[in-house]
Scaffold this active site. Structure first.
Site, PDB file in Angstrom:
ATOM      1  N   GLU A  61     -11.638  -5.976   2.312  1.00  0.00           N
ATOM      2  CA  GLU A  61     -12.065  -4.580   2.481  1.00  0.00           C
ATOM      3  C   GLU A  61     -12.953  -4.080   1.357  1.00  0.00           C
ATOM      4  OE1 GLU A  61      -8.572  -2.711   5.195  1.00  0.00           O
ATOM      5  OE2 GLU A  61      -8.119  -2.868   3.060  1.00  0.00           O
TER       6      GLU A  61
HETATM    7  N1  IFG Z   1      -5.135  -3.728   5.182  1.00  0.00           N
HETATM    8  C1  IFG Z   1      -5.279  -3.871   3.729  1.00  0.00           C
HETATM    9  C2  IFG Z   1      -4.030  -3.661   2.912  1.00  0.00           C
HETATM   10  C3  IFG Z   1      -3.110  -2.603   3.486  1.00  0.00           C
HETATM   11  C4  IFG Z   1      -2.826  -2.926   4.949  1.00  0.00           C
HETATM   12  C5  IFG Z   1      -1.754  -2.020   5.510  1.00  0.00           C
HETATM   13  C6  IFG Z   1      -5.196  -6.305   4.057  1.00  0.00           C
HETATM   14  C7  IFG Z   1      -5.643  -7.659   3.614  1.00  0.00           C
HETATM   15  C8  IFG Z   1      -4.118  -2.815   5.721  1.00  0.00           C
HETATM   16  N2  IFG Z   1      -5.789  -5.229   3.465  1.00  0.00           N
HETATM   17  O1  IFG Z   1      -4.328  -6.192   4.902  1.00  0.00           O
HETATM   18  O2  IFG Z   1      -4.409  -3.270   1.586  1.00  0.00           O
HETATM   19  O3  IFG Z   1      -3.636  -1.311   3.335  1.00  0.00           O
HETATM   20  O4  IFG Z   1      -1.283  -2.478   6.754  1.00  0.00           O
END
Ligand code: IFG
Length: 524
Positions: A338
């Site tokens: 992200e």
């Molecule tokens: N995605 C984000 C996490 C977390 C997650 C919550 C990943 C690799 C959503 N990154 O999962 O930091 O916020 O479900």
């Protein structure tokens, strides 16, 4: 008068009936080993329809005097003592002990397959556990726990017979990497909570704990060359609480706690995104030379390291040098997810340079699947969480895949629309959803030979304490542990849900605040 022509047939029917009865072990005491609720499901169980009795005279004999095997004997004793009240002394021996005892030994015999395999033989006279390695013995001890009455998990004496059904269990895992991740950045969890989480993993034969140690909301591991990361960056958390951090001494304490349970610790410092806690701690890490504000919300994708500033790479090198020194395991997780405000043309060389830094400190890298946008170094592992194209790109570069599909393994997902805790961006994940899938055919193009294993991430945006953690982790964790251990052709939801239901009394005895899903026939 039976018609002579039929007497032979009737005799055959009687013999078959007797055999079936014998196999079904009809006596009332726990004498049918195959009826016990063991999770993960072992490779093979043979019942011999009798029982071994643990009593005040039972000792735990270990063959040899290595520290490992003595410690493992002590671990078993510590599990059995509180509820039985028996001394269960650990004794070193060179030959098999007498009747009524427990015997643990290492052996290269063919039947104890692989590093974590074990052979458990229970007769009326002896309970014998054989493994090729100490880790295998430790995994076998978790099975011994589960074939004892669930009262064994209580922490005070229960006056009752302690009988174990007799038979043989041959067992070994399907995948070598079977883990869970705890996000201690969004909400901080202290050392005792992390140790309890490690205990949960140990119970279900998992062998990796991935700690998500940094994010926008908090930096949780002391870095001596950059002290403000924890002094300032560790001072809060989602919701504005006091946050917290681990000193290097505390970190080393639970690294040892994990390794004593044959659990490898994988530390993650997420970058270049998810990095606001560091940017708030050091102005020089920011492209404009100004520190950001601490962040206590739950947005993602708004922060990035300054990939063009040389000091960034000194920061990365210092952090991973200190972390590598504290981490005996082979892996360091570099995050990589992200990074929405890092330009792709900056992200790619950054991730390549970070990989080289980690490798220079003697570790192999794991990163979220976006890292496959860069050129992956040898022995890199991409952790698949949402994007199949990223996973396939990683595989096309020769990397291995760690399976963490959010829709199946993210145990921060709500169970259903009524679950108060958790998120739902990946959908609701009830017990059946997290069990009825096979890592080896979940992503087209990612076959069994590309997969190192499975990991269940618990993100803690909405999880603030141990009871809330337990509610989200249980009962999905045992099923995910089984997916990592038991080959998929041996797994079926209809059979598993009954076996899981029988663990209800055990989870209660362990004082675990588990979600009593209506999909499971709970026996408490
Ligand atoms: N995605 C984000 C996490 C977390 C997650 C919550 C990943 C690799 C959503 N990154 O999962 O930091 O916020 O479900």
């Amino acid at each position: 008068m039976i018609n002579r022509n039929h007497s032979g047939a009737i005799k055959t029917v009687i013999i078959i009936a007797m055999t079936v009865l014998q196999m079904s072990c009809t006596t009332k005491t726990p004498s049918d080993l195959s009826e016990e609720s063991i999770i993960p499901k072992p490779v093979s169980i043979t019942s011999t329809c009798d029982y071994f009795t643990l009593n005040a005279k039972t000792a735990i004999y270990v063959k040899g005097e290595t520290a490992d095997i003595i410690r493992i004997g002590g671990f078993l004793s510590a599990i059995l003592k509180p509820a039985t009240g028996f001394p269960l002394n650990v004794k070193s021996t060179i030959e098999a002990p007498g009747s009524g005892n427990i015997f643990l030994m290492l052996s290269d015999s063919a039947e104890t397959r692989g590093d974590e395999g074990y052979l458990l033989t229970v007769t009326k006279k002896q309970l014998k556990l054989v493994a090729k390695s100490p880790a295998g013995l430790f995994r076998g001890i978790q099975t011994i726990r589960q074939i004892l009455p669930s009262d064994i998990e209580r922490d005070s004496i229960v006056e009752r017979p302690w009988e174990i059904a007799t038979g043989t269990i041959v067992d070994y895992p399907e995948y070598s990497y079977r883990g869970a991740m705890l996000d201690v950045a969004r909400h901080f969890f202290g050392v005792d909570d992390v140790k309890r989480f490690i205990d949960f993993l140990a119970c279900y034969k998992m062998n990796v704990l991935h700690l998500h140690l940094s994010d926008d909301q908090g930096w949780r591991i002391e870095i001596k060359s950059w002290p403000n990361l924890t002094i300032h960056g560790g001072s809060t958390e989602v919701g504005g609480g006091t946050g917290g951090f681990y000193t290097q001494e505390q970190y080393s304490d639970f690294v040892k706690y994990a390794s004593d349970r044959y659990i490898t610790l994988v530390p993650e410092i997420d970058m270049p995104g998810h990095i606001n806690a560091a940017l708030a701690s050091y102005p020089e890490l920011n492209s404009n030379g100004k520190a950001t504000e601490l962040y206590t919300g739950t947005e993602v994708g708004f922060s990035t390291l300054s990939t063009k500033k040389e000091i960034t790479y000194k920061f990365v090198d210092d952090v991973f040098r200190e972390l590598a020194t504290l981490t005996p395991g082979p892996y360091i997780h570099i995050g990589g997810d992200e990074s929405h405000v890092t330009k792709k043309e900056d992200y790619i060389p950054f991730v390549e340079r970070v990989q080289d830094i980690v490798i220079a400190h003697g570790k192999q890298i794991i990163g979220w699947d976006e890292i496959s946008l860069s050129t992956l170094r040898p022995n890199a592992t991409a952790q698949f969480w949402a994007n199949a194209a990223n996973a396939n790109r990683a595989v096309s570069q020769g990397a291995k895949i760690l399976m963490s599909p959010a829709a199946r393994t993210y145990i921060d997902m709500k169970y259903d629309s009524t679950t108060v805790l958790g998120l739902s961006w990946a959908g609701y994940v009830e017990i059946d959803s997290s069990y009825i899938w096979d890592p080896a055919n979940y992503v087209p193009g990612i076959g069994r030979e590309k997969i190192t294993g499975i990991e269940a991430p618990l993100w803690t945006e909405t999880i603030t304490n141990m009871k809330e953690l337990e509610y989200m982790v249980f009962p999905r964790l045992p099923g995910l542990a089984e997916i990592g251990w038991t080959t998929s052709s041996e797994r079926s939801w209809e059979e598993y849900k009954v076996r899981l239901g029988k663990q209800g009394a055990r989870l209660k005895a362990m004082d675990i605040n588990f979600y009593r899903s209506k999909q499971v026939p709970w026996v408490e």
